[in-house]
Design a protein around this motif. Structure first.
Motif, PDB file in Angstrom:
ATOM      1  N   MET A  87      25.957  53.937  46.683  1.00  0.00           N
ATOM      2  CA  MET A  87      25.782  54.717  47.911  1.00  0.00           C
ATOM      3  C   MET A  87      24.876  55.913  47.628  1.00  0.00           C
ATOM      4  SD  MET A  87      28.673  56.526  50.344  1.00  0.00           S
ATOM      5  CE  MET A  87      29.205  55.019  51.167  1.00  0.00           C
ATOM      6  N   SER A  88      23.950  56.177  48.537  1.00  0.00           N
ATOM      7  CA  SER A  88      23.041  57.312  48.348  1.00  0.00           C
ATOM      8  C   SER A  88      23.772  58.620  48.648  1.00  0.00           C
ATOM      9  CB  SER A  88      21.820  57.175  49.250  1.00  0.00           C
ATOM     10  OG  SER A  88      22.171  57.418  50.596  1.00  0.00           O
ATOM     11  N   GLU A  89      23.232  59.680  48.087  1.00  0.00           N
ATOM     12  CA  GLU A  89      23.806  61.008  48.321  1.00  0.00           C
ATOM     13  C   GLU A  89      23.777  61.370  49.807  1.00  0.00           C
ATOM     14  OE1 GLU A  89      22.486  64.917  49.374  1.00  0.00           O
ATOM     15  OE2 GLU A  89      21.051  63.766  48.202  1.00  0.00           O
ATOM     16  N   PRO A  90      22.675  61.123  50.549  1.00  0.00           N
ATOM     17  CA  PRO A  90      22.702  61.408  51.987  1.00  0.00           C
ATOM     18  C   PRO A  90      23.732  60.564  52.751  1.00  0.00           C
ATOM     19  CG  PRO A  90      20.436  61.200  51.231  1.00  0.00           C
ATOM     20  CD  PRO A  90      21.317  60.758  50.106  1.00  0.00           C
ATOM     21  N   GLU A  91      23.896  59.298  52.357  1.00  0.00           N
ATOM     22  CA  GLU A  91      24.909  58.450  53.012  1.00  0.00           C
ATOM     23  C   GLU A  91      26.308  59.011  52.777  1.00  0.00           C
ATOM     24  OE1 GLU A  91      23.715  53.824  53.000  1.00  0.00           O
ATOM     25  OE2 GLU A  91      23.684  54.759  51.004  1.00  0.00           O
ATOM     26  N   ALA A  92      26.579  59.429  51.538  1.00  0.00           N
ATOM     27  CA  ALA A  92      27.895  59.971  51.208  1.00  0.00           C
ATOM     28  C   ALA A  92      28.151  61.270  51.970  1.00  0.00           C
ATOM     29  CB  ALA A  92      28.023  60.197  49.703  1.00  0.00           C
ATOM     30  N   ARG A 100      35.084  64.010  58.406  1.00  0.00           N
ATOM     31  CA  ARG A 100      35.667  65.345  58.200  1.00  0.00           C
ATOM     32  C   ARG A 100      36.528  65.379  56.936  1.00  0.00           C
ATOM     33  NH1 ARG A 100      35.798  68.890  62.848  1.00  0.00           N
ATOM     34  NH2 ARG A 100      37.594  69.763  61.796  1.00  0.00           N
ATOM     35  N   ILE A 101      35.955  64.888  55.845  1.00  0.00           N
ATOM     36  CA  ILE A 101      36.631  64.874  54.555  1.00  0.00           C
ATOM     37  C   ILE A 101      35.748  65.558  53.519  1.00  0.00           C
ATOM     38  CG2 ILE A 101      38.036  62.831  55.014  1.00  0.00           C
ATOM     39  CD1 ILE A 101      35.970  61.171  53.467  1.00  0.00           C
ATOM     40  N   ARG A 102      36.346  65.925  52.391  1.00  0.00           N
ATOM     41  CA  ARG A 102      35.609  66.646  51.359  1.00  0.00           C
ATOM     42  C   ARG A 102      35.574  65.932  50.016  1.00  0.00           C
ATOM     43  NH1 ARG A 102      37.642  72.826  52.227  1.00  0.00           N
ATOM     44  NH2 ARG A 102      36.911  73.040  54.363  1.00  0.00           N
ATOM     45  N   HIS A 103      36.270  64.814  49.909  1.00  0.00           N
ATOM     46  CA  HIS A 103      36.354  64.093  48.632  1.00  0.00           C
ATOM     47  C   HIS A 103      36.246  62.592  48.857  1.00  0.00           C
ATOM     48  CE1 HIS A 103      38.464  67.931  48.067  1.00  0.00           C
ATOM     49  NE2 HIS A 103      37.994  67.873  46.839  1.00  0.00           N
ATOM     50  N   LEU A 104      35.584  61.926  47.908  1.00  0.00           N
ATOM     51  CA  LEU A 104      35.451  60.471  47.960  1.00  0.00           C
ATOM     52  C   LEU A 104      35.750  59.872  46.591  1.00  0.00           C
ATOM     53  CD1 LEU A 104      32.048  59.943  49.841  1.00  0.00           C
ATOM     54  CD2 LEU A 104      34.318  59.312  50.676  1.00  0.00           C
ATOM     55  N   PRO A 105      36.708  58.955  46.527  1.00  0.00           N
ATOM     56  CA  PRO A 105      36.848  58.174  45.297  1.00  0.00           C
ATOM     57  C   PRO A 105      35.649  57.230  45.195  1.00  0.00           C
ATOM     58  CG  PRO A 105      38.813  58.002  46.689  1.00  0.00           C
ATOM     59  CD  PRO A 105      37.741  58.642  47.503  1.00  0.00           C
ATOM     60  N   PHE A 115      35.512  60.508  41.070  1.00  0.00           N
ATOM     61  CA  PHE A 115      35.955  61.179  42.289  1.00  0.00           C
ATOM     62  C   PHE A 115      34.940  62.283  42.552  1.00  0.00           C
ATOM     63  CE2 PHE A 115      39.365  63.926  44.381  1.00  0.00           C
ATOM     64  CZ  PHE A 115      39.618  63.069  45.426  1.00  0.00           C
ATOM     65  N   VAL A 116      34.253  62.237  43.688  1.00  0.00           N
ATOM     66  CA  VAL A 116      33.240  63.245  43.984  1.00  0.00           C
ATOM     67  C   VAL A 116      33.654  64.097  45.171  1.00  0.00           C
ATOM     68  CG1 VAL A 116      31.289  61.976  42.989  1.00  0.00           C
ATOM     69  CG2 VAL A 116      31.855  61.655  45.398  1.00  0.00           C
ATOM     70  N   SER A 117      33.222  65.349  45.117  1.00  0.00           N
ATOM     71  CA  SER A 117      33.500  66.276  46.215  1.00  0.00           C
ATOM     72  C   SER A 117      32.206  66.559  46.966  1.00  0.00           C
ATOM     73  CB  SER A 117      34.076  67.587  45.677  1.00  0.00           C
ATOM     74  OG  SER A 117      33.074  68.319  44.990  1.00  0.00           O
ATOM     75  N   ILE A 118      32.344  67.166  48.115  1.00  0.00           N
ATOM     76  CA  ILE A 118      31.164  67.545  48.876  1.00  0.00           C
ATOM     77  C   ILE A 118      30.345  68.541  48.073  1.00  0.00           C
ATOM     78  CG2 ILE A 118      32.246  69.421  50.201  1.00  0.00           C
ATOM     79  CD1 ILE A 118      30.662  68.171  52.655  1.00  0.00           C
ATOM     80  N   GLY A 119      31.019  69.377  47.274  1.00  0.00           N
ATOM     81  CA  GLY A 119      30.313  70.325  46.409  1.00  0.00           C
ATOM     82  C   GLY A 119      29.450  69.625  45.373  1.00  0.00           C
ATOM     83  N   ASP A 120      29.954  68.532  44.798  1.00  0.00           N
ATOM     84  CA  ASP A 120      29.170  67.752  43.835  1.00  0.00           C
ATOM     85  C   ASP A 120      27.887  67.235  44.479  1.00  0.00           C
ATOM     86  OD1 ASP A 120      31.216  67.955  41.854  1.00  0.00           O
ATOM     87  OD2 ASP A 120      32.181  66.136  42.633  1.00  0.00           O
ATOM     88  N   LEU A 121      28.003  66.748  45.698  1.00  0.00           N
ATOM     89  CA  LEU A 121      26.863  66.159  46.393  1.00  0.00           C
ATOM     90  C   LEU A 121      25.858  67.218  46.814  1.00  0.00           C
ATOM     91  CD1 LEU A 121      28.705  63.493  48.558  1.00  0.00           C
ATOM     92  CD2 LEU A 121      27.589  63.187  46.355  1.00  0.00           C
ATOM     93  N   VAL A 122      26.349  68.356  47.300  1.00  0.00           N
ATOM     94  CA  VAL A 122      25.453  69.444  47.695  1.00  0.00           C
ATOM     95  C   VAL A 122      24.721  69.982  46.466  1.00  0.00           C
ATOM     96  CG1 VAL A 122      25.381  71.809  48.603  1.00  0.00           C
ATOM     97  CG2 VAL A 122      26.706  70.053  49.788  1.00  0.00           C
ATOM     98  N   LYS A 123      25.427  70.146  45.352  1.00  0.00           N
ATOM     99  CA  LYS A 123      24.794  70.612  44.116  1.00  0.00           C
ATOM    100  C   LYS A 123      23.697  69.647  43.681  1.00  0.00           C
ATOM    101  CE  LYS A 123      25.597  71.803  39.264  1.00  0.00           C
ATOM    102  NZ  LYS A 123      24.324  71.246  38.871  1.00  0.00           N
ATOM    103  N   ALA A 124      23.958  68.358  43.708  1.00  0.00           N
ATOM    104  CA  ALA A 124      22.952  67.362  43.330  1.00  0.00           C
ATOM    105  C   ALA A 124      21.738  67.451  44.248  1.00  0.00           C
ATOM    106  CB  ALA A 124      23.549  65.957  43.372  1.00  0.00           C
ATOM    107  N   HIS A 125      21.984  67.663  45.529  1.00  0.00           N
ATOM    108  CA  HIS A 125      20.891  67.771  46.500  1.00  0.00           C
ATOM    109  C   HIS A 125      20.038  69.010  46.212  1.00  0.00           C
ATOM    110  CE1 HIS A 125      18.899  66.888  50.293  1.00  0.00           C
ATOM    111  NE2 HIS A 125      19.018  68.160  50.611  1.00  0.00           N
ATOM    112  N   ILE A 126      20.684  70.134  45.969  1.00  0.00           N
ATOM    113  CA  ILE A 126      19.967  71.378  45.662  1.00  0.00           C
ATOM    114  C   ILE A 126      19.188  71.237  44.362  1.00  0.00           C
ATOM    115  CG2 ILE A 126      20.273  73.803  45.002  1.00  0.00           C
ATOM    116  CD1 ILE A 126      22.572  73.871  47.115  1.00  0.00           C
ATOM    117  N   ASP A 127      19.810  70.646  43.337  1.00  0.00           N
ATOM    118  CA  ASP A 127      19.127  70.434  42.058  1.00  0.00           C
ATOM    119  C   ASP A 127      17.864  69.592  42.251  1.00  0.00           C
ATOM    120  OD1 ASP A 127      21.109  71.897  40.796  1.00  0.00           O
ATOM    121  OD2 ASP A 127      22.086  70.134  39.884  1.00  0.00           O
TER     122      ASP A 127
END
Length: 143
Positions: A87-92, A100-105, A115-127
């Protein structure tokens, strides 16, 4: 960028609990590890649900003080919304926003691998944006 790329260099240690743990035991795990949510897994590693701070609040509202002795299965959010490593980061991020969730197994072949959080995905996007900006600056300087 996809989920597999985001989790590739991470420590594989994910805090989990079981559905038959008490809410009090699960809350103690959240506090001890300073996390806001964790997957609920069975003995095979299959994800049965997610137990989060929001679930604690809902359970306390419904059961009062008895909530702490209730099993996690009574409080967890189930069925879990999951992501695949492909799954792509934008899809996730879109899935998290829509649901309306913040975590995905992250599940592969029926088993949770991370297990990823919305913070993990936002950080990857910013990086990724910062890397692209740096490459653009270097390109301009070399021209």
């Amino acid at each position: 960028m996809n989920i597999a790329q985001i989790i590739a260099h991470r420590d594989a240690g994910v805090v989990t609990c079981r559905a038959d743990h008490s809410v009090a035991e699960a809350v103690a795990l959240l506090r001890a590890h300073q996390i806001g949510a964790m997957p609920v897994v069975d003995e095979t590693g299959a994800v049965q649900g997610i137990f989060s701070e929001r679930d604690v609040i809902r359970c306390l509202d419904e059961l009062g003080a008895d909530a702490l002795s209730a099993p996690v299965s009574d409080a967890m959010t189930s069925p879990p919304v999951t992501a695949s490593p492909q799954m792509s980061e934008p899809e996730a991020l879109g899935l998290m926003t829509m649901r309306r969730i913040r975590h995905l197994p992250v599940v592969e072949n029926g088993r949770m691998i991370d297990f990823v959080s919305i913070g993990d995905l936002v950080k990857a996007h910013i990086d990724q944006i910062e890397q692209e900006a740096s490459e653009m600056r270097n390109y301009i300087r070399s021209a």
